[in-house]
Design a protein around this motif. Structure first.
Motif, PDB file in Angstrom:
ATOM      1  N   HIS A 167      34.093 -70.277 -22.357  1.00  6.64           N
ATOM      2  CA  HIS A 167      34.200 -71.312 -22.732  1.00  6.64           C
ATOM      3  C   HIS A 167      34.881 -71.574 -21.203  1.00  6.64           C
ATOM      4  CE1 HIS A 167      34.919 -69.016 -26.255  1.00  6.64           C
ATOM      5  NE2 HIS A 167      36.202 -69.974 -27.287  1.00  6.64           N
ATOM      6  N   ASP A 168      33.495 -71.238 -20.149  1.00  7.48           N
ATOM      7  CA  ASP A 168      33.769 -71.634 -18.600  1.00  7.48           C
ATOM      8  C   ASP A 168      34.539 -71.012 -17.978  1.00  7.48           C
ATOM      9  OD1 ASP A 168      31.185 -73.872 -19.173  1.00  7.48           O
ATOM     10  OD2 ASP A 168      32.384 -75.139 -19.429  1.00  7.48           O
ATOM     11  N   LEU A 169      34.781 -69.459 -18.306  1.00  8.49           N
ATOM     12  CA  LEU A 169      36.339 -69.289 -17.711  1.00  8.49           C
ATOM     13  C   LEU A 169      35.699 -68.502 -16.242  1.00  8.49           C
ATOM     14  CD1 LEU A 169      38.257 -67.796 -20.616  1.00  8.49           C
ATOM     15  CD2 LEU A 169      39.078 -69.960 -18.979  1.00  8.49           C
ATOM     16  N   GLU A 170      36.305 -67.844 -15.267  1.00 15.45           N
ATOM     17  CA  GLU A 170      35.635 -66.724 -14.239  1.00 15.45           C
ATOM     18  C   GLU A 170      36.146 -66.380 -13.502  1.00 15.45           C
ATOM     19  OE1 GLU A 170      34.822 -70.204 -11.143  1.00 15.45           O
ATOM     20  OE2 GLU A 170      33.346 -70.903 -12.052  1.00 15.45           O
ATOM     21  N   ILE A 179      46.937 -64.998 -13.818  1.00 20.85           N
ATOM     22  CA  ILE A 179      47.029 -65.623 -14.646  1.00 20.85           C
ATOM     23  C   ILE A 179      47.116 -66.856 -15.645  1.00 20.85           C
ATOM     24  CG2 ILE A 179      49.720 -66.693 -14.965  1.00 20.85           C
ATOM     25  CD1 ILE A 179      49.988 -64.176 -14.479  1.00 20.85           C
ATOM     26  N   ALA A 180      46.476 -67.674 -14.904  1.00 20.79           N
ATOM     27  CA  ALA A 180      45.832 -68.462 -15.152  1.00 20.79           C
ATOM     28  C   ALA A 180      44.923 -68.597 -16.123  1.00 20.79           C
ATOM     29  CB  ALA A 180      45.334 -69.572 -14.741  1.00 20.79           C
ATOM     30  N   LYS A 186      44.796 -67.461 -23.565  1.00 16.60           N
ATOM     31  CA  LYS A 186      46.231 -67.965 -25.053  1.00 16.60           C
ATOM     32  C   LYS A 186      45.916 -68.861 -25.325  1.00 16.60           C
ATOM     33  CE  LYS A 186      50.527 -66.789 -25.731  1.00 16.60           C
ATOM     34  NZ  LYS A 186      51.912 -66.599 -24.384  1.00 16.60           N
ATOM     35  N   ALA A 187      45.640 -70.486 -24.628  1.00 16.65           N
ATOM     36  CA  ALA A 187      45.261 -71.498 -25.140  1.00 16.65           C
ATOM     37  C   ALA A 187      44.629 -71.515 -26.117  1.00 16.65           C
ATOM     38  CB  ALA A 187      45.596 -72.571 -23.643  1.00 16.65           C
ATOM     39  N   ASN A 188      43.403 -71.316 -25.995  1.00 14.88           N
ATOM     40  CA  ASN A 188      42.054 -71.075 -27.296  1.00 14.88           C
ATOM     41  C   ASN A 188      42.500 -70.487 -28.538  1.00 14.88           C
ATOM     42  OD1 ASN A 188      40.205 -72.097 -25.109  1.00 14.88           O
ATOM     43  ND2 ASN A 188      39.415 -69.694 -24.434  1.00 14.88           N
ATOM     44  N   GLY A 189      44.127 -70.114 -28.621  1.00 17.24           N
ATOM     45  CA  GLY A 189      44.366 -69.337 -29.447  1.00 17.24           C
ATOM     46  C   GLY A 189      43.840 -67.752 -29.797  1.00 17.24           C
ATOM     47  N   ASP A 190      43.295 -67.108 -28.660  1.00 17.35           N
ATOM     48  CA  ASP A 190      42.743 -65.757 -28.613  1.00 17.35           C
ATOM     49  C   ASP A 190      43.275 -64.786 -28.025  1.00 17.35           C
ATOM     50  OD1 ASP A 190      40.157 -65.850 -29.865  1.00 17.35           O
ATOM     51  OD2 ASP A 190      40.015 -67.275 -27.976  1.00 17.35           O
ATOM     52  N   ARG A 244      56.170 -59.204 -12.622  1.00 18.11           N
ATOM     53  CA  ARG A 244      54.599 -58.672 -13.090  1.00 18.11           C
ATOM     54  C   ARG A 244      54.344 -59.042 -14.248  1.00 18.11           C
ATOM     55  NH1 ARG A 244      51.531 -60.956  -7.342  1.00 18.11           N
ATOM     56  NH2 ARG A 244      52.995 -62.204  -6.593  1.00 18.11           N
ATOM     57  N   LEU A 245      54.771 -57.044 -14.456  1.00 13.72           N
ATOM     58  CA  LEU A 245      54.196 -56.019 -15.034  1.00 13.72           C
ATOM     59  C   LEU A 245      54.626 -56.946 -16.423  1.00 13.72           C
ATOM     60  CD1 LEU A 245      52.232 -53.697 -16.375  1.00 13.72           C
ATOM     61  CD2 LEU A 245      55.016 -52.480 -15.660  1.00 13.72           C
ATOM     62  N   GLN A 246      56.164 -56.709 -16.720  1.00 15.15           N
ATOM     63  CA  GLN A 246      56.682 -57.618 -17.297  1.00 15.15           C
ATOM     64  C   GLN A 246      56.419 -58.761 -18.142  1.00 15.15           C
ATOM     65  OE1 GLN A 246      60.304 -55.440 -19.173  1.00 15.15           O
ATOM     66  NE2 GLN A 246      58.510 -55.961 -20.684  1.00 15.15           N
ATOM     67  N   ASN A 247      56.389 -59.656 -17.453  1.00 17.74           N
ATOM     68  CA  ASN A 247      55.881 -61.079 -17.426  1.00 17.74           C
ATOM     69  C   ASN A 247      54.137 -61.201 -18.381  1.00 17.74           C
ATOM     70  OD1 ASN A 247      55.316 -63.828 -17.980  1.00 17.74           O
ATOM     71  ND2 ASN A 247      53.282 -63.659 -16.199  1.00 17.74           N
ATOM     72  N   ILE A 248      53.479 -59.792 -17.789  1.00 22.33           N
ATOM     73  CA  ILE A 248      52.017 -60.311 -18.756  1.00 22.33           C
ATOM     74  C   ILE A 248      51.992 -59.046 -20.153  1.00 22.33           C
ATOM     75  CG2 ILE A 248      49.648 -59.189 -18.850  1.00 22.33           C
ATOM     76  CD1 ILE A 248      49.808 -59.184 -15.635  1.00 22.33           C
ATOM     77  N   MET A 249      52.965 -58.334 -20.361  1.00 28.14           N
ATOM     78  CA  MET A 249      53.452 -57.646 -21.628  1.00 28.14           C
ATOM     79  C   MET A 249      53.792 -58.466 -22.121  1.00 28.14           C
ATOM     80  SD  MET A 249      52.160 -54.761 -20.548  1.00 28.14           S
ATOM     81  CE  MET A 249      52.579 -53.961 -22.070  1.00 28.14           C
TER      82      MET A 249
END
Length: 446
Positions: A167-170, A179-180, A186-190, A244-249
């Motif tokens: 998926h060309d991710l780094e 975060i990106a 997530k945008a890939n549906g995973d 930041r923790l809460q946002n990720i969770m």
């Protein structure tokens, strides 16, 4: 690692089991039958915190190999629950008055000051690099490391390298990149990330890298917790990493984390239920993955800060937060037990033992003869771990609390974070109650 009601129940169960284990081994140690005193080996106990499959297999192999070659000593394993149960179990050991010869220590200075630990002799410390140990204020060395002193480099993110390539991710170079990356998966549906909280100690695996940039600011002033104890910092200073923790969770973590055990994240990753997983096992987790699926192409990285620095905790080798192996003063009172304890530690820091550890996927302690140790670079992802040690953006920092009651607060703080992540309390409530508990513990410590 883990969750509220379940945690309290399992803590009581772990303590009960610990009591039974200690009592059982104590009785077993009294049995000798009619063995010939001239040939009977001295049996000593090795009390240690169980961990991931890799660490447990390392301990088993070391002890088995040592017992086969020693003519004088038999080491009996005395495993106790890891994580937050372990300091409690040590208190139980102390209360029973049945200390093993070799102890995997927590709250080291507290027990050393109470006279529970014996000095480590120079015939052991001479096998180690000078930076791998240090003397306490009384001039004695009380613990020696059970692994390489790479700090919390093992707290990292394990990822599916093939997925990244497809998926060309780094690997992220800044926090915004991280975060990106989560958004892209997530945008890939995973599902981007799997983490665990069936017990409360694995909650550190995501929290500590996020809090590291804040903690690192206090490194030269004695560490965040010591500054906070003196009134120079507060829980409010942790608001940003907690947000930041809460946002990720809330947005990127696989559902069911509240009841997921840490070891299960390996399966979740290999089965494709998440693209990444938190870990505190370092190369040990990579070894676990290889055992489950030898073809899984794993990689690892540490979440960077806003400026691209990789902040990693590396506490002093002395202090209450310093772990390591110790000899109990109870064993030192018996010449045979003490000699056997020293014999085992000398083996533990031999090249043969180091090579066995590396073969099993463990990073061996910093011994003087390290140039004779064969590193295991065959594990998929291991090159990422070793590369971190040479990364120019790596920043070591210290955060060693000196408060004697800190382990109790640490457990409270983890539990409060899990409750916040789970929506049982708000961020403001979490900060308020942890500040109140911290102040109470500071007052109790005097």
């Amino acid at each position: 690692m883990y969750n509220a009601t379940t945690r309290r129940a399992s803590g009581r169960l772990g303590l009960a089991v610990a009591g039974l284990t200690i009592g059982g081994l104590a009785l077993a140690g009294c049995s000798g039958g009619g063995a010939d005193p001239a040939t009977e080996k001295t049996e000593i106990r090795f009390l240690y915190a169980t961990g991931d499959e890799t660490w447990n297999s390392v301990v088993d192999s070391l002890v088995e190999t040592f017992n086969e070659q020693s003519e004088t000593t038999t080491v009996a394993l005395d495993p106790l629950p890891a994580g937050t149960d372990y300091p409690t179990a040590l208190k139980t050991v102390d209360a029973t008055g049945s200390w093993p010869a070799i102890v995997d220590m927590r709250d080291t200075l507290t027990y050393a000051s109470a006279g529970k630990l014996a000095p480590i002799p120079t015939e052991v410390t001479d096998l180690l690099e000078p930076s791998a140990f240090a003397a306490a204020e009384d001039g004695n060395v009380y613990t020696v490391p059970y692994s390489a002193l790479n700090g919390e480099l093992g707290l990292n993110i394990i990822y599916n390298r093939d997925y990244f390539e497809d998926h060309d991710l780094e690997v992220p170079e800044t926090y915004d990149d991280f975060i990106a990356l989560l958004d892209a998966i997530k945008a890939n549906g995973d599902v981007p990330l799997a983490t665990a909280a069936a017990e409360i100690w694995p909650s550190d695996q995501l929290w500590k890298p996020l809090a590291a940039p804040t903690f690192a600011k206090y490194s030269n002033d004695g560490g965040f917790w010591n500054v906070a104890a003196e009134g120079g910092a507060s829980m409010e200073d942790l608001r940003e990493p907690l947000e930041r923790l809460q946002n990720i969770m809330d947005n990127y973590v696989l559902e069911g984390w509240q009841s997921t055990a840490d070891a299960q994240t390996t399966t979740l990753l290999v089965n494709g239920q998440a693209v990444m997983a938190t870990s505190s096992a370092g190369i040990g987790r990579l070894m676990d993955i290889q055992k489950v699926d030898p073809d899984f192409n794993a990689g690892l990285f540490i979440i960077p800060d806003d400026d691209g620095k990789i902040n990693v905790l590396k506490n002093s080798v002395v202090g209450d937060t310093a772990g390591g192996l110790a000899i109990s003063s109870q064993a030192a009172a018996d010449k045979k037990e003490y000699a056997s304890a020293v014999e085992f530690l000398k083996y533990f820091y031999s090249v043969d033992a180091a090579n066995l550890m590396e073969e099993k996927g463990w990073i061996s302690p910093n011994i003087l003869a390290s140039d004779e140790v064969k590193r295991n670079t065959e594990i998929p992802g291991a090159e990422d771990y070793f590369a971190l040690l040479d990364n120019p953006n790596l920043v070591w920092y210290e955060n060693s609390p000196t408060m004697t009651t800190f382990s109790a607060f640490g457990t409270f703080f983890r539990q409060a974070r899990v409750e916040m992540q789970d929506g049982q309390t708000t961020l403001d409530q979490m900060i308020a109650k942890t500040q109140a508990e911290f102040d109470a513990q500071v007052a109790a410590a005097g």
